[in-house]
Design an enzyme around this catalytic site. Structure first.
Site, PDB file in Angstrom:
ATOM      1  N   THR A   1      44.358 -51.677  -6.042  1.00 45.94           N
ATOM      2  CA  THR A   1      43.986 -50.575  -5.157  1.00 45.94           C
ATOM      3  C   THR A   1      42.600 -50.035  -5.503  1.00 45.94           C
ATOM      4  O   THR A   1      42.006 -50.386  -6.516  1.00 45.94           O
ATOM      5  CB  THR A   1      44.990 -49.420  -5.267  1.00 45.94           C
ATOM      6  OG1 THR A   1      44.878 -48.832  -6.572  1.00 45.94           O
ATOM      7  CG2 THR A   1      46.413 -49.913  -5.067  1.00 45.94           C
TER       8      THR A   1
ATOM      9  N   GLU B   1      51.580 -54.695  -7.582  1.00 47.51           N
ATOM     10  CA  GLU B   1      50.413 -53.858  -7.276  1.00 47.51           C
ATOM     11  C   GLU B   1      49.945 -53.139  -8.528  1.00 47.51           C
ATOM     12  O   GLU B   1      50.748 -52.573  -9.274  1.00 47.51           O
ATOM     13  CB  GLU B   1      50.757 -52.836  -6.193  1.00 47.51           C
ATOM     14  CG  GLU B   1      49.567 -51.956  -5.799  1.00 47.51           C
ATOM     15  CD  GLU B   1      49.827 -51.160  -4.553  1.00 47.51           C
ATOM     16  OE1 GLU B   1      50.074 -51.794  -3.499  1.00 47.51           O
ATOM     17  OE2 GLU B   1      49.798 -49.912  -4.610  1.00 47.51           O
TER      18      GLU B   1
ATOM     19  N   SER C   1      55.483 -60.010  -5.702  1.00 45.20           N
ATOM     20  CA  SER C   1      54.073 -59.673  -5.858  1.00 45.20           C
ATOM     21  C   SER C   1      54.014 -58.316  -6.538  1.00 45.20           C
ATOM     22  O   SER C   1      54.992 -57.556  -6.533  1.00 45.20           O
ATOM     23  CB  SER C   1      53.341 -59.661  -4.511  1.00 45.20           C
ATOM     24  OG  SER C   1      53.991 -58.800  -3.580  1.00 45.20           O
TER      25      SER C   1
END
Length: 298
Positions: A52, A21, A19
């Site tokens: 984020t 970010e 995964s």
């Protein structure tokens, strides 16, 4: 010192899952770079990508826009970050429902760093969620979301000891957390010892290692000091003299991250979360070395 092991990994019985970010762009130029990163990494079929946002609503609108575009233009599953910082419960819940209306079913629930910066004293927002465990409970009260939370192989900088730190993780799990993603680390022994502590405490959710490819050693070193992450002397030595040699720096970074992940695979880990810093080069190269590749067109 951990050297990440010298063996090549044996063929894993389980597929490697990754995964990524991202953080929301602040300018059009940064948005273009982010989208180049998303486009390059999407064919690797990540389990999810997280986006984020900053404290005090500083990037929430851009996070929303980025996630909406990921949903519209790719087949990637997005996860939206949430924090408790500078927002009441009602404000956070409104944000959650807004994301859910876009089709988001995954969240990364964090207490968040103080708005004044890492290292400052955290003060809960009046009328807001108090901590990560409280935020997880709030999310679960809205819908049965898939929720990732944070974990700290070197313990959270504000925790007095590991017992306190792991008790907070237990509270997150009791409130409905699906998995934990760790703060980045550079010593795999620390991660392994942390997982052993967590399992002894009766916590069995996946503890996914967070991997930070080092795009700029000086910046990572400075950030690591504030985040409570140790930079081993042998790691610093690998980058010695490369301050003005970005090409070699990138090659060394890719090799080190691949070594770290390969060693974790030898220890039985199959899931990895890459902090991309909105750059695809190192993450893509590392995934290629690990055998995580785009399907070949027939």
């Amino acid at each position: 010192m951990s050297s990440f092991g010298q063996q090549r990994r044996s063929e894993s019985a389980h597929p490697i899952r990754v995964s990524f970010e991202f953080f929301p762009p602040k300018t059009e130029e940064m948005e273009d770079r982010l989208w180049e990163t998303v486009t390059r990494l999407a064919p690797l079929n990540p389990a999810f990508v997280s986006v984020t946002y900053g404290a005090g609503g500083s990037t929430r609108e851009r996070t929303n826009k980025t996630i909406a575009r990921i949903i519209k233009e790719t087949s990637i599953t997005p996860a939206a970050h949430l924090t408790c910082v500078d927002a009441t419960k009602e404000e956070v819940n409104s944000i959650v429902r807004s994301f859910a209306s876009l089709g988001v079913t995954r969240f990364v629930a964090l207490r968040g760093d103080p708005a004044s910066g890492i290292g400052e004293v955290y003060q809960p927002t009046p009328g807001g969620y108090q901590n990560g465990a409280d935020l997880v409970a709030g999310l679960k009260s809205i819908a049965n979301f898939d929720i990732s939370v944070s974990a700290y192989p070197e313990k959270h900088p504000e925790s007095p000891d590991f017992a306190t730190d792991i008790e907070m993780l237990r509270r997150k799990v009791d409130n409905g957390a699906t998995r934990a993603i760790t703060q980045f680390f550079f010593d795999n022994d620390l991660y392994e010892r942390y997982v052993e502590r967590v399992r002894r405490a009766g916590i069995y959710i996946p503890i996914i290692p967070g991997v930070l490819p080092i795009h700029n050693f000086k910046q990572v070193s400075n950030f690591s000091k504030r985040a409570g992450t140790r930079i081993p002397a042998w790691l610093a030595d690998r980058f010695d003299g490369l301050e003005n040699d970005p090409q070699t720096h990138m090659l060394v970074s890719a090799a080190l991250a691949a070594e770290q992940v390969n060693d974790l695979i030898e220890r039985g880990v199959n899931d990895f979360h890459f902090y991309t810093m909105n750059r695809s080069d190192l993450a893509f190269a590392i995934c290629h070395l690990l055998g995580v590749r785009a399907p070949v067109a027939a």
